[in-house]
Design a protein around this motif. Structure first.
Motif, mmCIF file in Angstrom:
data_model
loop_
_atom_site.group_PDB
_atom_site.id
_atom_site.type_symbol
_atom_site.label_atom_id
_atom_site.label_comp_id
_atom_site.label_asym_id
_atom_site.label_seq_id
_atom_site.Cartn_x
_atom_site.Cartn_y
_atom_site.Cartn_z
ATOM 1 N N MET A 113 18.012 -18.562 -47.729
ATOM 2 C CA MET A 113 18.640 -17.778 -48.780
ATOM 3 C C MET A 113 19.009 -18.688 -49.947
ATOM 4 O O MET A 113 19.401 -19.821 -49.758
ATOM 5 C CB MET A 113 19.900 -17.094 -48.269
ATOM 6 N N THR A 114 18.879 -18.127 -51.111
ATOM 7 C CA THR A 114 19.208 -18.851 -52.330
ATOM 8 C C THR A 114 20.494 -18.292 -52.913
ATOM 9 O O THR A 114 20.741 -17.098 -52.843
ATOM 10 C CB THR A 114 18.065 -18.709 -53.361
ATOM 11 N N GLU A 115 21.294 -19.157 -53.499
ATOM 12 C CA GLU A 115 22.533 -18.726 -54.134
ATOM 13 C C GLU A 115 22.254 -18.395 -55.598
ATOM 14 O O GLU A 115 21.564 -19.136 -56.297
ATOM 15 C CB GLU A 115 23.593 -19.822 -54.040
ATOM 16 N N TYR A 116 22.775 -17.257 -56.047
ATOM 17 C CA TYR A 116 22.608 -16.786 -57.421
ATOM 18 C C TYR A 116 23.968 -16.507 -58.028
ATOM 19 O O TYR A 116 24.958 -16.338 -57.318
ATOM 20 C CB TYR A 116 21.785 -15.491 -57.458
ATOM 21 N N MET A 117 23.986 -16.435 -59.372
ATOM 22 C CA MET A 117 25.229 -16.122 -60.069
ATOM 23 C C MET A 117 24.888 -15.308 -61.312
ATOM 24 O O MET A 117 23.935 -15.616 -62.033
ATOM 25 C CB MET A 117 25.950 -17.400 -60.469
ATOM 26 N N ILE A 118 25.674 -14.256 -61.554
ATOM 27 C CA ILE A 118 25.587 -13.466 -62.782
ATOM 28 C C ILE A 118 27.003 -13.346 -63.319
ATOM 29 O O ILE A 118 27.903 -12.908 -62.602
ATOM 30 C CB ILE A 118 24.929 -12.088 -62.538
ATOM 31 N N GLY A 119 27.223 -13.807 -64.535
ATOM 32 C CA GLY A 119 28.589 -13.846 -65.055
ATOM 33 C C GLY A 119 29.424 -14.778 -64.198
ATOM 34 O O GLY A 119 29.114 -15.956 -64.065
ATOM 35 N N THR A 120 30.469 -14.248 -63.564
ATOM 36 C CA THR A 120 31.307 -15.046 -62.659
ATOM 37 C C THR A 120 31.120 -14.642 -61.210
ATOM 38 O O THR A 120 31.845 -15.096 -60.340
ATOM 39 C CB THR A 120 32.797 -14.870 -63.030
ATOM 40 N N TYR A 121 30.138 -13.792 -60.936
ATOM 41 C CA TYR A 121 29.900 -13.255 -59.594
ATOM 42 C C TYR A 121 28.799 -14.052 -58.899
ATOM 43 O O TYR A 121 27.658 -14.097 -59.369
ATOM 44 C CB TYR A 121 29.507 -11.776 -59.697
ATOM 45 N N LYS A 122 29.133 -14.690 -57.793
ATOM 46 C CA LYS A 122 28.165 -15.457 -57.005
ATOM 47 C C LYS A 122 27.768 -14.657 -55.774
ATOM 48 O O LYS A 122 28.606 -13.995 -55.159
ATOM 49 C CB LYS A 122 28.755 -16.791 -56.563
ATOM 50 N N PHE A 123 26.487 -14.750 -55.407
ATOM 51 C CA PHE A 123 25.990 -14.045 -54.225
ATOM 52 C C PHE A 123 24.734 -14.746 -53.724
ATOM 53 O O PHE A 123 24.192 -15.613 -54.399
ATOM 54 C CB PHE A 123 25.704 -12.570 -54.553
ATOM 55 N N GLN A 124 24.293 -14.362 -52.531
ATOM 56 C CA GLN A 124 23.073 -14.928 -51.952
ATOM 57 C C GLN A 124 22.051 -13.824 -51.775
ATOM 58 O O GLN A 124 22.398 -12.678 -51.515
ATOM 59 C CB GLN A 124 23.374 -15.586 -50.617
ATOM 60 N N SER A 125 20.783 -14.200 -51.910
ATOM 61 C CA SER A 125 19.704 -13.243 -51.787
ATOM 62 C C SER A 125 18.457 -13.951 -51.268
ATOM 63 O O SER A 125 18.273 -15.141 -51.495
ATOM 64 C CB SER A 125 19.425 -12.589 -53.138
ATOM 65 N N GLU A 126 17.609 -13.174 -50.620
ATOM 66 C CA GLU A 126 16.352 -13.712 -50.085
ATOM 67 C C GLU A 126 15.312 -13.910 -51.186
ATOM 68 O O GLU A 126 14.608 -14.898 -51.201
ATOM 69 C CB GLU A 126 15.780 -12.749 -49.027
ATOM 70 N N THR A 127 15.191 -12.926 -52.103
ATOM 71 C CA THR A 127 14.158 -12.973 -53.133
ATOM 72 C C THR A 127 14.774 -12.784 -54.523
ATOM 73 O O THR A 127 15.878 -12.259 -54.657
ATOM 74 C CB THR A 127 13.105 -11.873 -52.921
ATOM 75 N N GLY A 130 30.355 -3.661 -66.747
ATOM 76 C CA GLY A 130 30.152 -3.434 -68.170
ATOM 77 C C GLY A 130 29.661 -4.667 -68.902
ATOM 78 O O GLY A 130 29.798 -4.782 -70.116
ATOM 79 N N TRP A 131 29.080 -5.609 -68.169
ATOM 80 C CA TRP A 131 28.558 -6.835 -68.769
ATOM 81 C C TRP A 131 27.238 -6.542 -69.462
ATOM 82 O O TRP A 131 26.473 -5.685 -69.044
ATOM 83 C CB TRP A 131 28.347 -7.900 -67.709
ATOM 84 N N ARG A 132 26.920 -7.310 -70.528
ATOM 85 C CA ARG A 132 25.677 -7.122 -71.265
ATOM 86 C C ARG A 132 25.009 -8.456 -71.544
ATOM 87 O O ARG A 132 25.683 -9.465 -71.722
ATOM 88 C CB ARG A 132 25.957 -6.433 -72.597
ATOM 89 N N ASN A 133 23.678 -8.426 -71.574
ATOM 90 C CA ASN A 133 22.863 -9.580 -71.993
ATOM 91 C C ASN A 133 23.250 -10.872 -71.273
ATOM 92 O O ASN A 133 23.621 -11.855 -71.898
ATOM 93 C CB ASN A 133 22.962 -9.780 -73.504
ATOM 94 N N LEU A 134 23.142 -10.865 -69.963
ATOM 95 C CA LEU A 134 23.495 -12.049 -69.179
ATOM 96 C C LEU A 134 22.260 -12.726 -68.598
ATOM 97 O O LEU A 134 21.172 -12.159 -68.566
ATOM 98 C CB LEU A 134 24.442 -11.661 -68.035
#
Length: 57
Positions: free
Chosen positions: A1-15, A31-35
């Motif tokens: 699994m790879t760790e990802y982040m969008i804005g301040t939210y971190k999570f893990q995903s397979e793909t 309500g985030w835009r253009n990240l």
């Protein structure tokens, strides 16, 4: 699994495709835009994909 982040939210995903779905859902909820979807590699965080606002509607 790879760790990802969008804005301040971190999570893990397979793909990257699954990570994009999670990121778009979180962007809509917050309500985030253009990240940038960031992925964590051996050299640290790097941009994986840019998610414009119009893709999130």
């Amino acid at each position: 699994m790879t760790e990802y982040m969008i804005g301040t939210y971190k999570f893990q995903s397979e793909t990257v495709e699954d990570a994009l779905k999670i990121a778009k859902r979180k962007m809509f909820e917050k309500g985030w835009r253009n990240l940038r979807l960031m992925s964590k590699g051996k050299d640290g965080w790097g941009v994986c994909r840019f998610i414009p606002e119009y893709e999130n509607r």
